[in-house]
Scaffold this motif. Structure first.
Motif, PDB file in Angstrom:
ATOM      1  N   GLN A 203       0.838  -1.200   0.000  1.00  0.00           N
ATOM      2  CA  GLN A 203       0.000   0.000   0.000  1.00  0.00           C
ATOM      3  C   GLN A 203       0.879   1.259   0.000  1.00  0.00           C
ATOM      4  O   GLN A 203       0.899   2.021   0.968  1.00  0.00           O
ATOM      5  N   PRO A 204       1.631   1.517  -1.087  1.00  0.00           N
ATOM      6  CA  PRO A 204       2.565   2.654  -1.093  1.00  0.00           C
ATOM      7  C   PRO A 204       1.885   4.016  -0.970  1.00  0.00           C
ATOM      8  O   PRO A 204       2.532   4.988  -0.577  1.00  0.00           O
ATOM      9  N   HIS A 205       0.607   4.093  -1.243  1.00  0.00           N
ATOM     10  CA  HIS A 205      -0.121   5.363  -1.123  1.00  0.00           C
ATOM     11  C   HIS A 205      -0.284   5.799   0.331  1.00  0.00           C
ATOM     12  O   HIS A 205      -0.680   6.921   0.590  1.00  0.00           O
ATOM     13  N   PHE A 206       0.061   4.916   1.310  1.00  0.00           N
ATOM     14  CA  PHE A 206       0.074   5.286   2.725  1.00  0.00           C
ATOM     15  C   PHE A 206       1.418   5.887   3.133  1.00  0.00           C
ATOM     16  O   PHE A 206       1.550   6.446   4.223  1.00  0.00           O
ATOM     17  N   ASP A 207       2.430   5.761   2.284  1.00  0.00           N
ATOM     18  CA  ASP A 207       3.759   6.286   2.594  1.00  0.00           C
ATOM     19  C   ASP A 207       3.805   7.805   2.420  1.00  0.00           C
ATOM     20  O   ASP A 207       2.933   8.399   1.763  1.00  0.00           O
ATOM     21  N   HIS A 208       4.834   8.414   2.987  1.00  0.00           N
ATOM     22  CA  HIS A 208       5.060   9.852   2.814  1.00  0.00           C
ATOM     23  C   HIS A 208       5.064  10.172   1.326  1.00  0.00           C
ATOM     24  O   HIS A 208       5.713   9.483   0.528  1.00  0.00           O
ATOM     25  N   GLY A 209       4.316  11.180   0.942  1.00  0.00           N
ATOM     26  CA  GLY A 209       4.201  11.554  -0.465  1.00  0.00           C
ATOM     27  C   GLY A 209       3.106  10.798  -1.206  1.00  0.00           C
ATOM     28  O   GLY A 209       2.809  11.096  -2.355  1.00  0.00           O
ATOM     29  N   GLY A 210       2.498   9.825  -0.549  1.00  0.00           N
ATOM     30  CA  GLY A 210       1.433   9.035  -1.162  1.00  0.00           C
ATOM     31  C   GLY A 210       0.120   9.801  -1.226  1.00  0.00           C
ATOM     32  O   GLY A 210      -0.072  10.817  -0.549  1.00  0.00           O
ATOM     33  N   ALA A 211      -0.788   9.294  -2.026  1.00  0.00           N
ATOM     34  CA  ALA A 211      -2.037   9.995  -2.303  1.00  0.00           C
ATOM     35  C   ALA A 211      -3.173   9.700  -1.324  1.00  0.00           C
ATOM     36  O   ALA A 211      -4.243  10.291  -1.440  1.00  0.00           O
TER      37      ALA A 211
END
Length: 179
Positions: free
Chosen positions: A119-127
Motif C-alpha cells: 500500500q505505497p499510497h500510505f507512505d510519505h508523499g502518497g495519495a
C-alpha cells in the motif's frame, strides 16, 4: 538488547503477532505499547475492514486494510502523538505492515491498521491522505498473517462493520522473547 519488540493480539478468529521497530519508529511503538500494557486493546475490536469493493466511492485511492484498536477520540485514549512519517523512519507500507490511523498530522491515538498487499499510497508523499505526509508504519505481522487475511475476508458491504459483526480483540500482550 534488540530494538524489536513482539506483541500478540488474540482475536475471536485467532492470534497474530507483530514485530515492532522501536529503533526506527520509537514514538509510534511507545504509543502502541502503552495501549497494550494498559490493557486498552483487551476487549476492543477490528471495527473496519476495507477492500476495493466496499470502499466509499469518493475515495480516490483504493486500499485494503483491517483497522482496529480503540476508537479515535475515545474518552480513555491516551494523548495524541506526533506523526513519524515513512520519510523519517525509512519504513514502508507493504503486505502485513502495522501502522497508526490518524486524521490530522500529530493526531494518532490507539487505532491501528494492517495492510493487505503493498500500500505505497500510505507512505510519505502518497495519495491516500490529502496532506501527503502519509501514515506511521511501525511494525509488521511476523506470525499469523493467515489470521489477518481471514479477518479481512470478513469484510461486508460497508467499510465499518456493524457492532455485532466486529472482530473482538480478546487481549493483546507482549511476547516475553523474540520469535
Amino acid at each position: 538488547m534488540s530494538a524489536s519488540v513482539f506483541v500478540t493480539l488474540e482475536t475471536a478468529l485467532g492470534a497474530f503477532t507483530v514485530e515492532l521497530f522501536a529503533d526506527r519508529a520509537p514514538l509510534s511503538v511507545a504509543n502502541f505499547l502503552a495501549y497494550v500494557d494498559s490493557g486498552r486493546y483487551d476487549g476492543s475490536s477490528i471495527f473496519r475492514i476495507v477492500n476495493p469493493d466496499n470502499q466509499q466511492a469518493e475515495d480516490p485511492v483504493r486500499i485494503s486494510v483491517i483497522h482496529g484498536g480503540t476508537r479515535p477520540l475515545a474518552a480513555d485514549n491516551l494523548p495524541m502523538i506526533a506523526l513519524e512519517t515513512t520519510a523519517q523512519t525509512g519504513l514502508s507500507h507493504r503486505h502485513g505492515t502495522l501502522s497508526l490511523g490518524r486524521e490530522e498530522a500529530d493526531s494518532a491515538e490507539g487505532d491501528f491498521f494492517v495492510c493487505i498487499g503493498d500500500q505505497p499510497h500510505f507512505d510519505h508523499g502518497g495519495a491516500r491522505h490529502p496532506d501527503g505526509l502519509g501514515f506511521a508504519a511501525f511494525g509488521h505481522v511476523c506470525a499469523g498473517m493467515d489470521v489477518v487475511e481471514a479477518i479481512w475476508a470478513c469484510a461486508g458491504a460497508e467499510e465499518y462493520l456493524a457492532p455485532d459483526e466486529e472482530i473482538v480483540i480478546v487481549r493483546a500482550y507482549r511476547q516475553p522473547r523474540s520469535l
